[in-house]
Design a protein around this motif. Structure first.
Motif, mmCIF file in Angstrom:
data_model
loop_
_atom_site.group_PDB
_atom_site.id
_atom_site.type_symbol
_atom_site.label_atom_id
_atom_site.label_comp_id
_atom_site.label_asym_id
_atom_site.label_seq_id
_atom_site.Cartn_x
_atom_site.Cartn_y
_atom_site.Cartn_z
ATOM 1 N N GLU A 110 -28.543 -17.120 6.237
ATOM 2 C CA GLU A 110 -26.932 -17.892 5.793
ATOM 3 C C GLU A 110 -27.166 -19.261 5.410
ATOM 4 O O GLU A 110 -26.936 -19.464 4.191
ATOM 5 C CB GLU A 110 -25.991 -17.867 6.903
ATOM 6 N N ALA A 111 -28.202 -20.120 6.087
ATOM 7 C CA ALA A 111 -28.374 -21.323 5.604
ATOM 8 C C ALA A 111 -29.173 -21.466 4.361
ATOM 9 O O ALA A 111 -28.817 -22.263 3.636
ATOM 10 C CB ALA A 111 -29.001 -22.134 6.701
ATOM 11 N N ALA A 112 -30.128 -20.564 4.123
ATOM 12 C CA ALA A 112 -31.025 -20.521 3.166
ATOM 13 C C ALA A 112 -30.294 -20.100 1.825
ATOM 14 O O ALA A 112 -30.430 -20.579 0.850
ATOM 15 C CB ALA A 112 -32.092 -19.415 3.338
ATOM 16 N N ALA A 113 -29.075 -19.506 1.980
ATOM 17 C CA ALA A 113 -28.566 -19.060 0.988
ATOM 18 C C ALA A 113 -27.422 -19.897 0.853
ATOM 19 O O ALA A 113 -26.297 -19.693 -0.080
ATOM 20 C CB ALA A 113 -27.879 -17.526 1.072
ATOM 21 N N GLY A 114 -27.143 -21.040 1.609
ATOM 22 C CA GLY A 114 -25.997 -22.097 1.275
ATOM 23 C C GLY A 114 -24.769 -21.663 1.656
ATOM 24 O O GLY A 114 -23.842 -21.993 1.351
ATOM 25 N N ARG A 115 -24.768 -20.738 2.730
ATOM 26 C CA ARG A 115 -23.525 -19.997 3.142
ATOM 27 C C ARG A 115 -23.385 -20.668 4.666
ATOM 28 O O ARG A 115 -24.297 -20.858 5.373
ATOM 29 C CB ARG A 115 -23.659 -18.575 3.229
ATOM 30 N N ALA A 116 -22.044 -20.484 4.839
ATOM 31 C CA ALA A 116 -21.723 -21.228 6.103
ATOM 32 C C ALA A 116 -22.182 -20.278 7.377
ATOM 33 O O ALA A 116 -22.245 -18.974 7.366
ATOM 34 C CB ALA A 116 -20.086 -21.330 6.294
ATOM 35 N N ALA A 117 -22.690 -20.984 8.554
ATOM 36 C CA ALA A 117 -22.973 -20.187 9.553
ATOM 37 C C ALA A 117 -21.840 -19.377 9.957
ATOM 38 O O ALA A 117 -20.711 -19.766 10.171
ATOM 39 C CB ALA A 117 -23.279 -21.079 10.845
ATOM 40 N N ASP A 118 -22.048 -17.988 10.461
ATOM 41 C CA ASP A 118 -21.167 -17.130 10.942
ATOM 42 C C ASP A 118 -20.267 -16.655 9.733
ATOM 43 O O ASP A 118 -19.157 -15.787 10.176
ATOM 44 C CB ASP A 118 -20.045 -18.053 11.802
ATOM 45 N N SER A 119 -20.728 -16.728 8.412
ATOM 46 C CA SER A 119 -19.911 -16.076 7.533
ATOM 47 C C SER A 119 -20.126 -14.590 7.301
ATOM 48 O O SER A 119 -19.371 -13.908 6.682
ATOM 49 C CB SER A 119 -20.173 -16.783 6.172
ATOM 50 N N VAL A 120 -21.365 -14.190 7.985
ATOM 51 C CA VAL A 120 -21.621 -12.590 7.687
ATOM 52 C C VAL A 120 -21.371 -11.912 9.017
ATOM 53 O O VAL A 120 -21.897 -12.410 10.411
ATOM 54 C CB VAL A 120 -23.332 -12.446 7.306
ATOM 55 N N THR A 121 -20.827 -11.005 8.991
ATOM 56 C CA THR A 121 -20.476 -10.085 10.522
ATOM 57 C C THR A 121 -21.533 -9.438 10.375
ATOM 58 O O THR A 121 -22.257 -8.562 9.718
ATOM 59 C CB THR A 121 -19.016 -9.115 9.868
#
Ligand SMILES: *Cc1c(COP(=O)(O)O)cnc(C)c1O
Length: 216
Positions: free
Chosen positions: A14-25
């Protein structure tokens, strides 16, 4: 591997993709796994699980649900119309909506019950003859049809062809979702979930990397 390892890798992806932590279920796919392995993952605090057969889920989960609060079950395998009622009673989400007849049955059940699981349409991104799912070229029409039935459609799901780079399939799924205004992307399994997260997955379905190889 373990739940902790996979969770750590998911947070890194998530971090590598610039996405928020916990944004993926993270859906822990417990199909065919022995009860003690499932219980261990419950004891670690995880509550979201995937099963691919209605009957197997029915035989195992009521017992766990009596002992653990907040369990959410996702059906990730093919659904026969005659099992649809049992499925909507048991699952919070169904990832395998793949034909008009099933959509009609789910719509009827939704009206009758005043509730429906969240739905993902399975897309056969690799156009494989043996695989379930809607072919990409008729995806837009089927999405419109499901929406016309007033069902809670939240996204799309794919199982890419084995032994091929899954990235083109993940990209295709994301494109179909985007042009149809769907936010949910159920894609990525044990061997490719980091790629899926990089390409926008909102739900990953990870089995063997959490529980160990399936023996049955
Ligand atoms: C079994 C299964 C998974 C999990 O596969 P792993 O390779 O064990 O992570 C994910 N999605 C579907 C649809 C499955 O049937």
């Amino acid at each position: 591997m373990s739940l902790a390892d996979i969770t750590r890798r998911l947070r890194a992806a998530e971090a590598a993709a610039g996405r928020a932590a916990d944004s993926v279920t993270l859906i822990a796919v417990s199909k065919v796994q022995p009860a003690e392995r499932v219980q261990a993952v419950l004891d670690e605090g995880h509550r979201i699980f995937g099963e691919n057969r209605v009957q197997e889920a029915q035989s195992r989960w009521p017992d766990f649900q009596a002992r653990y609060d907040g369990i959410a079950l996702h059906l990730i395998g093919p659904l026969q119309t005659n099992k649809a009622r049992a499925a909507v009673e048991m699952f919070q989400a169904i990832h395998s909506l793949d034909r008009p007849k099933l959509a009609g049955t789910l719509a009827r059940l939704a009206q009758e019950r005043g509730a429906s699981p969240d739905l993902f349409i399975q897309i056969n991104t690799g156009a494989e003859p043996q695989k379930a799912g809607i072919l990409p070229e008729i995806a837009d029409a089927f999405i419109a049809e499901v929406r016309g039935l007033d069902l809670p459609l939240i996204g799309l799901m794919t199982i890419p062809p084995v032994d091929e780079d899954p990235a083109p399939d993940f990209r295709m799924l994301a494109q179909i979702a985007e042009r149809n205004g769907l936010a949910g992307l159920s894609m990525g399994m044990s061997d490719d979930f980091e790629t899926a997260v990089a390409l926008g997955a909102t739900h990953i379905r990870v089995g063997s990397a959490i529980f160990g190889a399936r023996t049955a």
